[in-house]
Design a protein around this motif. Sequence first.
Motif, PDB file in Angstrom:
ATOM      1  N   ASN A   1      33.557  28.283  37.990  1.00 47.26           N
ATOM      2  CA  ASN A   1      33.853  28.407  36.689  1.00 47.26           C
ATOM      3  C   ASN A   1      34.965  29.604  36.408  1.00 47.26           C
ATOM      4  N   HIS A   2      35.677  29.466  35.523  1.00 47.83           N
ATOM      5  CA  HIS A   2      36.724  30.624  35.199  1.00 47.83           C
ATOM      6  C   HIS A   2      36.151  31.970  35.170  1.00 47.83           C
ATOM      7  N   SER A   3      34.764  31.939  34.734  1.00 47.06           N
ATOM      8  CA  SER A   3      34.308  33.496  34.904  1.00 47.06           C
ATOM      9  C   SER A   3      34.251  34.348  36.083  1.00 47.06           C
ATOM     10  N   ILE A   4      34.222  33.485  37.265  1.00 42.04           N
ATOM     11  CA  ILE A   4      34.401  34.097  38.500  1.00 42.04           C
ATOM     12  C   ILE A   4      35.400  35.188  38.623  1.00 42.04           C
ATOM     13  N   PHE A   5      36.613  34.827  37.903  1.00 39.08           N
ATOM     14  CA  PHE A   5      37.579  35.758  38.121  1.00 39.08           C
ATOM     15  C   PHE A   5      37.396  37.221  37.597  1.00 39.08           C
ATOM     16  N   SER A   6      36.510  37.263  36.402  1.00 39.76           N
ATOM     17  CA  SER A   6      36.512  38.743  35.960  1.00 39.76           C
ATOM     18  C   SER A   6      35.409  39.473  36.650  1.00 39.76           C
ATOM     19  N   LYS A   7      34.652  38.392  37.094  1.00 42.68           N
ATOM     20  CA  LYS A   7      33.505  39.220  38.137  1.00 42.68           C
ATOM     21  C   LYS A   7      34.302  39.769  39.220  1.00 42.68           C
ATOM     22  N   ALA A   8      35.024  38.793  39.764  1.00 39.10           N
ATOM     23  CA  ALA A   8      35.654  39.361  40.978  1.00 39.10           C
ATOM     24  C   ALA A   8      36.588  40.506  40.936  1.00 39.10           C
ATOM     25  N   ARG A   9      37.384  40.669  39.752  1.00 41.75           N
ATOM     26  CA  ARG A   9      38.102  41.782  39.478  1.00 41.75           C
ATOM     27  C   ARG A   9      37.132  42.952  39.148  1.00 41.75           C
ATOM     28  N   THR A  10      36.011  42.967  38.696  1.00 34.93           N
ATOM     29  CA  THR A  10      35.045  43.945  38.448  1.00 34.93           C
ATOM     30  C   THR A  10      34.617  44.360  39.954  1.00 34.93           C
ATOM     31  N   ARG A  11      34.365  43.532  40.695  1.00 35.12           N
ATOM     32  CA  ARG A  11      33.756  43.945  42.133  1.00 35.12           C
ATOM     33  C   ARG A  11      34.966  44.279  42.828  1.00 35.12           C
ATOM     34  N   PHE A  12      36.217  44.117  43.158  1.00 35.98           N
ATOM     35  CA  PHE A  12      37.127  44.087  44.248  1.00 35.98           C
ATOM     36  C   PHE A  12      37.892  45.212  43.544  1.00 35.98           C
ATOM     37  N   GLY A  13      38.341  45.245  42.117  1.00 33.00           N
ATOM     38  CA  GLY A  13      39.191  46.028  41.578  1.00 33.00           C
ATOM     39  C   GLY A  13      40.800  45.275  41.883  1.00 33.00           C
ATOM     40  N   LYS A  14      41.836  45.779  40.882  1.00 38.25           N
ATOM     41  CA  LYS A  14      43.198  45.202  41.034  1.00 38.25           C
ATOM     42  C   LYS A  14      43.682  45.392  42.340  1.00 38.25           C
ATOM     43  N   LYS A  15      43.489  46.678  42.857  1.00 41.19           N
ATOM     44  CA  LYS A  15      44.224  47.105  44.044  1.00 41.19           C
ATOM     45  C   LYS A  15      43.908  46.192  45.411  1.00 41.19           C
ATOM     46  N   LEU A  16      42.803  45.649  45.533  1.00 37.21           N
ATOM     47  CA  LEU A  16      42.433  44.501  46.586  1.00 37.21           C
ATOM     48  C   LEU A  16      43.138  43.293  46.497  1.00 37.21           C
ATOM     49  N   PHE A  17      43.218  42.816  45.432  1.00 33.52           N
ATOM     50  CA  PHE A  17      43.947  41.578  45.161  1.00 33.52           C
ATOM     51  C   PHE A  17      45.526  41.785  45.441  1.00 33.52           C
ATOM     52  N   VAL A  18      46.043  42.946  44.908  1.00 37.93           N
ATOM     53  CA  VAL A  18      47.516  43.306  45.408  1.00 37.93           C
ATOM     54  C   VAL A  18      47.647  43.450  47.153  1.00 37.93           C
ATOM     55  N   ASP A  19      46.601  44.132  47.780  1.00 35.99           N
ATOM     56  CA  ASP A  19      46.757  44.305  48.977  1.00 35.99           C
ATOM     57  C   ASP A  19      46.448  42.974  49.902  1.00 35.99           C
ATOM     58  N   ILE A  20      45.538  41.956  49.452  1.00 36.86           N
ATOM     59  CA  ILE A  20      45.526  40.650  49.878  1.00 36.86           C
ATOM     60  C   ILE A  20      47.070  39.971  49.879  1.00 36.86           C
ATOM     61  N   PHE A  21      47.759  40.060  48.746  1.00 38.41           N
ATOM     62  CA  PHE A  21      48.927  39.398  48.525  1.00 38.41           C
ATOM     63  C   PHE A  21      50.148  40.035  49.154  1.00 38.41           C
ATOM     64  N   GLU A  22      49.830  41.308  49.364  1.00 38.40           N
ATOM     65  CA  GLU A  22      50.867  41.938  50.202  1.00 38.40           C
ATOM     66  C   GLU A  22      50.800  41.581  51.708  1.00 38.40           C
ATOM     67  N   LYS A  23      49.509  41.533  52.026  1.00 30.00           N
ATOM     68  CA  LYS A  23      49.340  41.233  53.483  1.00 30.00           C
ATOM     69  C   LYS A  23      49.801  39.834  53.610  1.00 30.00           C
ATOM     70  N   ILE A  24      49.584  38.915  52.834  1.00 31.16           N
ATOM     71  CA  ILE A  24      50.345  37.437  52.998  1.00 31.16           C
ATOM     72  C   ILE A  24      51.633  37.703  53.088  1.00 31.16           C
ATOM     73  N   LEU A  25      52.423  38.305  52.231  1.00 29.48           N
ATOM     74  CA  LEU A  25      53.983  38.380  52.338  1.00 29.48           C
ATOM     75  C   LEU A  25      54.432  38.951  53.456  1.00 29.48           C
ATOM     76  N   VAL A  26      53.713  40.262  53.942  1.00 34.01           N
ATOM     77  CA  VAL A  26      54.217  40.776  55.216  1.00 34.01           C
ATOM     78  C   VAL A  26      53.975  40.039  56.476  1.00 34.01           C
ATOM     79  N   ARG A  27      52.817  39.376  56.391  1.00 34.15           N
ATOM     80  CA  ARG A  27      52.750  38.546  57.515  1.00 34.15           C
ATOM     81  C   ARG A  27      53.332  37.143  57.545  1.00 34.15           C
ATOM     82  N   TYR A  28      53.770  36.743  56.703  1.00 35.34           N
ATOM     83  CA  TYR A  28      54.540  35.349  56.462  1.00 35.34           C
ATOM     84  C   TYR A  28      55.793  35.148  56.025  1.00 35.34           C
TER      85      TYR A  28
END
Length: 130
Positions: free
Chosen positions: A102-129
Amino acid sequence: MQGKKEFNQRIYYNINLDCLVPENHLLKRLQKLISFDFVRDITKSYYSHTGKPSIDPVVLVKMLLVKYLFDIRSERKLVEDISLNLAYRWYIGYDLDEEVPNHSIFSKARTRFGKKLFVDIFEKILVRYI
């Protein structure tokens, strides 16, 4: 003689979703190129070791990547598009008979992880690949 197509819906289909996605599709190429296993390691501390299993964080990241790559403007639209698009379904690892998260998982994930974690994940993808 003019033909007329009759649709007789079957109860059982013998379909391999992988075969329905062309080898040259962007998501097929990304699947071969990028391993998202590191996402589970990064997010592990955000989850309890007891209770009901969550949606796989790799699925969340892949869904957000689909949203970005295919310019999908909302999370509701993303879930709708993933439900309908075989390549999107295949990429996030959901078969035809599985309900897409469900779409609601994204707001729950943002609350749980915070924006910074998502930025870190995508930066790791960019750096690695890249």
